[in-house]
Design a protein around this motif. Structure first.
Motif, PDB file in Angstrom:
ATOM      1  N   PRO B 176      -0.718   5.665   8.853  1.00 25.57           N
ATOM      2  CA  PRO B 176      -1.373   5.679   7.540  1.00 25.57           C
ATOM      3  C   PRO B 176      -0.448   6.293   6.494  1.00 25.57           C
ATOM      4  CG  PRO B 176      -2.803   6.616   9.226  1.00 25.57           C
ATOM      5  CD  PRO B 176      -1.473   6.397   9.868  1.00 25.57           C
ATOM      6  N   ASN B 181       0.040  -2.638   5.771  1.00 26.19           N
ATOM      7  CA  ASN B 181      -1.278  -2.728   6.368  1.00 26.19           C
ATOM      8  C   ASN B 181      -1.199  -3.798   7.458  1.00 26.19           C
ATOM      9  OD1 ASN B 181      -3.921  -3.378   7.030  1.00 26.19           O
ATOM     10  ND2 ASN B 181      -4.687  -2.946   4.957  1.00 26.19           N
ATOM     11  N   ARG B 184      -3.962  -6.412   7.845  1.00 25.54           N
ATOM     12  CA  ARG B 184      -3.915  -7.530   6.902  1.00 25.54           C
ATOM     13  C   ARG B 184      -2.566  -8.241   6.905  1.00 25.54           C
ATOM     14  NH1 ARG B 184      -8.232  -7.624   3.619  1.00 25.54           N
ATOM     15  NH2 ARG B 184      -7.208  -9.072   2.199  1.00 25.54           N
TER      16      ARG B 184
END
Lengths: 291, 545
Positions: B176, B181, B184
């Protein structure tokens, strides 16, 4: 060759405007023998990098890397940070010190260090005591110079000899580059907002800071008494407080406490408060100080 | 052997003889332009042919794009385009795709048509038109075929799982806080660097790059150019680029010449002091060949990318309060400019915002105070935002303007909504004012930032219509004649080639662009649709079907 399961490699960023002394500090670090083994120092170019010949491993300069006898490397990134990070990661480096460009904004530079395999440990911003105030009013770089200070985790004030009157009014931890222990602070600084799940090297002291904003009017004597009651591990305290006698600047290094009147210094209350610097975050005041 | 080209009309862009009907050419050089009847003294006792293949066409001076990037284009052109704007490419016109469904449909067509053994690279996606992109969305169409969808801005991309496997994205490495991402398949900003480092074996593979340069050659020809400026030679790697350019952009089959302008900061990278820049730049001229020329030109950079809203603006800045960025520390930019100014160079500075422009003009003022120069050709490249007061300064300091006028077409609508507000958005590319002030002004594509179609740039400069159909800053519109000057003779001045090209007159190289319609008398809204039937480079005809 494969290396053990990759823990994340901490990156300490050295930022600050052109002429603030980034390269001088990097040269100091490279020649100080304080660099932990397997540190990679990433610089924009080798132009002003100056390493004592005895510290350089013979015939170790290939392309963009200079090897040091202590197992560290100095590496020029030539505008491609991500490629340099890939390169040092593949070479088994355990920590990185990154010299940023003079126009880098610390927040953006820090974001770039969330590169897979890395995390930003702290962003150190150098502030030129001689030029800073004027630069903050410059129509081209004033916004940037102020942002660099605001976004710093630790400020290092340089060239204080050229402007002994310089006051950096920012409620952030700061240290003068000449101070004994400055290099240790730089190397060990840990940003407040990021606590990684894995520490690369537990041998290294990790400095931490805690900032408390204090806008009430307080008594200087009570402040002095409070500071004397803090644990020995507390390294430094600085800040500005509203007292019955007006606004004062508070400076504590070790057990030495100085409180001076600074009537003209503070315009608003946003800069009032104290910053505590110490080795262990848990030993810093966990609650707002009461005087 | 002499060749007499006949035309319905010849537009010379030489004000002393604006129109003609014939051009006489020998050995690639114009002997005379005018009427056939007056050319008899040249023809007496000489072998000559009358070439009347353009008898019903309009001959213009060869078009010039004074600022594009062949090396970047070579990386992009092998990819498939799915774009919200029209792109006329030699292998087919890319029709605008402006909805989510149409994007998916086009992607499905590509999946069906393209070699299934090869990964699919798509460029041109933009959320404003094409909706949210994701790994899952790509997979619903491309399945297991490795597919990369690149954002129009180049600053982000999406991959499906197979593409991530293909390039070696290690999911455990992604934590994180990183600009990635994995869920995605989205890589942006810093995370984009991670993706590109892994994609390089595919996008920079020598055969891909070579194919890309071949395509670039076609694109330049197709746009009607006979001269271009490579305005940052060495942006990737000097020797590799120079070798590739001499392999693919030199030779009898290449219908254009290239002014190579070295990337000044790359030239002195590695800690070389700026004062040594001119000496290094001088040495580059040893590489010159007939079509590829380094001159005494240098490219430098002021403020950030226009497409990313990183241009440095004067007050009141951006609506959301963010600030732009400096590509070069102002003091260092000044050191570079000083070195080249004193060495007598023509300096091209990338400026996008009015603060970046002001910095550059202030430095130019200092240089004029230190060492006054006339006819120095200092050129402001891109020229996104400016103020009327700066137009006067530009004129007074003797600088010239090379503008990416396409910004106005693609960005003025969205920048007036979320960026800088209507007033300033409508005054991007303040070109009418430049012409009124008598500043030598040209327009460019910065290809692949805008289509490498001079007629398209001309169309934007004349009509100032944005993609939403609104006319923006009507008083800044150019006349068709001014816009044609911009893409011919004015551009020739900017790349330092006005002595050999940019207009049709006795003594210049025979560089022509042959059009089906007259760009000075046609409906201005049809300018970008004028057919180009051929180009002529140094007397040799290169047909375009």
């Amino acid at each position: 060759m494969t290396y053990p399961s990759p823990t994340q490699i901490p990156v300490t960023l050295i930022a600050g405007y052109l002429g603030a002394g980034k390269t001088t500090l990097v040269n100091k670090l490279l020649n100080s023998k304080k660099l932990p083994a397997n540190t990679a120092v990433l610089v924009n170019d080798f132009g002003d990098i100056n390493i004592d010949e005895q510290l350089i491993k013979n015939d170790s300069q290939v392309d963009n890397v200079i090897g040091l006898a202590n197992g560290c490397i100095c590496c020029s990134i030539a505008d491609d940070l991500t490629a340099a990070l890939e390169q040092v990661r593949a070479s088994g480096v355990e920590r990185v010190i990154l010299e940023c460009s003079g126009v880098a904004e610390p927040a953006k530079a820090r974001q770039q260090c969330y590169y897979p395999g890395f995390y930003p440990q702290a962003c150190i911003v150098l502030v030129d005591a001689q030029a800073h105030d004027q630069r903050c009013d410059d129509k081209y770089v004033g916004v940037l110079a102020r942002a660099q200070v605001q976004q710093a985790d630790l400020l290092v004030v340089t060239k204080t000899a050229l402007n002994s009157q310089f006051q950096l009014v920012a409620l952030q931890p700061s240290v003068a580059v000449e101070d004994a222990g400055c290099l240790d602070l730089v190397l060990g600084w840990q940003a407040q907002d990021f606590a990684p799940d894995v520490h690369g090297d537990e041998q290294q002291p990790h400095f931490a800071a805690k900032t408390w904003r204090i806008t009430e009017t307080v008594s200087s004597d009570a402040v002095r008494a409070y500071l004397l009651g803090q644990p020995q591990s507390l390294q430094r305290v600085k800040g500005y407080l509203q007292t019955h006698e007006g606004i004062v600047e508070v400076q504590q290094v070790g057990r030495q406490i100085e409180i001076h009147a600074r009537p003209q210094l503070i315009k608003g209350s946003q800069e009032l408060g104290l910053v505590f610097i110490g080795y262990r975050g848990e030993e810093l005041p966990q609650q707002a100080p009461l005087f | 052997m002499l060749t007499l080209f006949k035309a319905r009309s010849v537009i010379t862009m030489n004000d002393s003889l604006p129109r003609a009907s014939a051009v006489l050419v020998r050995d690639g050089v114009v002997l005379e332009v005018g009427e056939e009847a007056t050319m008899a003294p040249w023809l007496r006792g000489q072998d000559y042919v009358v070439d009347d293949q353009f008898a019903d066409k309009i001959i213009c001076p060869g078009f010039i794009d004074p600022h594009l990037h062949p090396s970047m284009a070579a990386v992009l052109l092998p990819m498939e385009f799915i774009t919200a704007m029209r792109w006329k490419l030699p292998w087919g016109e890319v029709e605008p795709v402006t909805t989510e469904a149409a994007f998916d449909q086009r992607m499905a067509t590509l999946v069906a048509e393209k070699d299934p053994q090869q990964p699919l690279f798509i460029w041109g996606y933009h959320q404003l038109w094409h909706g949210a992109m994701s790994k899952t969305r790509i997979e619903s169409i491309a399945g297991r075929r490795p597919t990369v969808v690149w954002h129009r801005s180049f600053h982000e991309l999406y991959m499906n799982s197979s593409a991530m496997e293909m390039v070696g994205v290690v999911a455990e490495d992604i934590k994180p806080g990183m600009q990635i991402n994995v869920e995605r398949g989205h890589f942006y900003e810093g995370g984009l660097g991670y993706a590109i480092n892994r994609l390089n074996p595919w996008i920079l593979a020598p055969d891909k790059y070579a194919a890309g340069l071949q395509r670039l050659k076609q694109v330049v020809h197709h746009g009607g150019h006979t001269s271009i400026g490579d305005l940052a030679t060495g942006m990737f790697n000097f020797s590799a680029e120079a070798e590739a350019l001499s392999q693919y952009l030199e030779g009898d089959d290449v219908p254009f010449r290239t002014r190579l302008v070295a990337h000044g900061t790359v030239l002195t990278k590695g800690g070389v002091p700026p004062t040594q820049g001119p000496e290094l730049a001088e040495a580059l001229q040893q590489r010159n060949s007939h079509r590829l020329h380094f001159g005494r030109h240098i490219k430098l950079f002021s403020d950030g990318a226009f497409f990313s809203q990183l241009a440095q603006l004067q007050q009141p800045g951006y609506i959301d309060g963010h600030s732009g960025e400096w590509l070069t520390t102002p003091e260092i930019l000044e050191q570079h400019i000083r070195a080249y100014w004193h060495a007598g160079y023509q300096i091209h500075v990338h400026v996008t915002g009015d603060l970046g422009l002001q910095l550059t003009l202030d430095i130019l003022q200092k240089m004029q105070d230190e060492k006054p120069r006339f006819n120095h050709g200092f050129t402001l490249e891109h020229f996104g935002f400016s103020t009327p007061e700066q137009i006067r300064q530009i004129k007074a300091l003797g600088a010239q303007v090379s503008a990416n006028v396409y910004y106005l077409h693609e960005l003025s609508d969205s920048y007036s909504q979320s960026g800088i507000g209507y007033e300033r958005a409508s005054q991007m590319a303040r070109l009418g004012s430049c012409f009124n002030a008598g500043i030598n002004t040209t327009v460019h594509s910065d290809f692949t930032m805008a289509p490498a179609e001079p007629l398209n740039s001309m169309w934007v400069a004349v009509n100032r219509v944005n993609h939403a159909g609104d006319v923006m800053g009507a008083t800044e519109c150019l006349t068709p004649h001014q816009a044609l000057q911009a893409i011919t003779i004015n551009a020739a001045h900017v790349i330092g080639m006005a002595d050999i090209t940019g207009s049709i007159r006795s003594g210049k190289r025979a560089d022509f662009t042959v059009l089906d319609q007259d760009p000075l008398t046609c409906d201005p809204m049809s300018l970008r649709d004028i057919g180009i039937s051929a180009t002529v480079f140094e007397g040799k005809v290169f047909p375009l079907s």
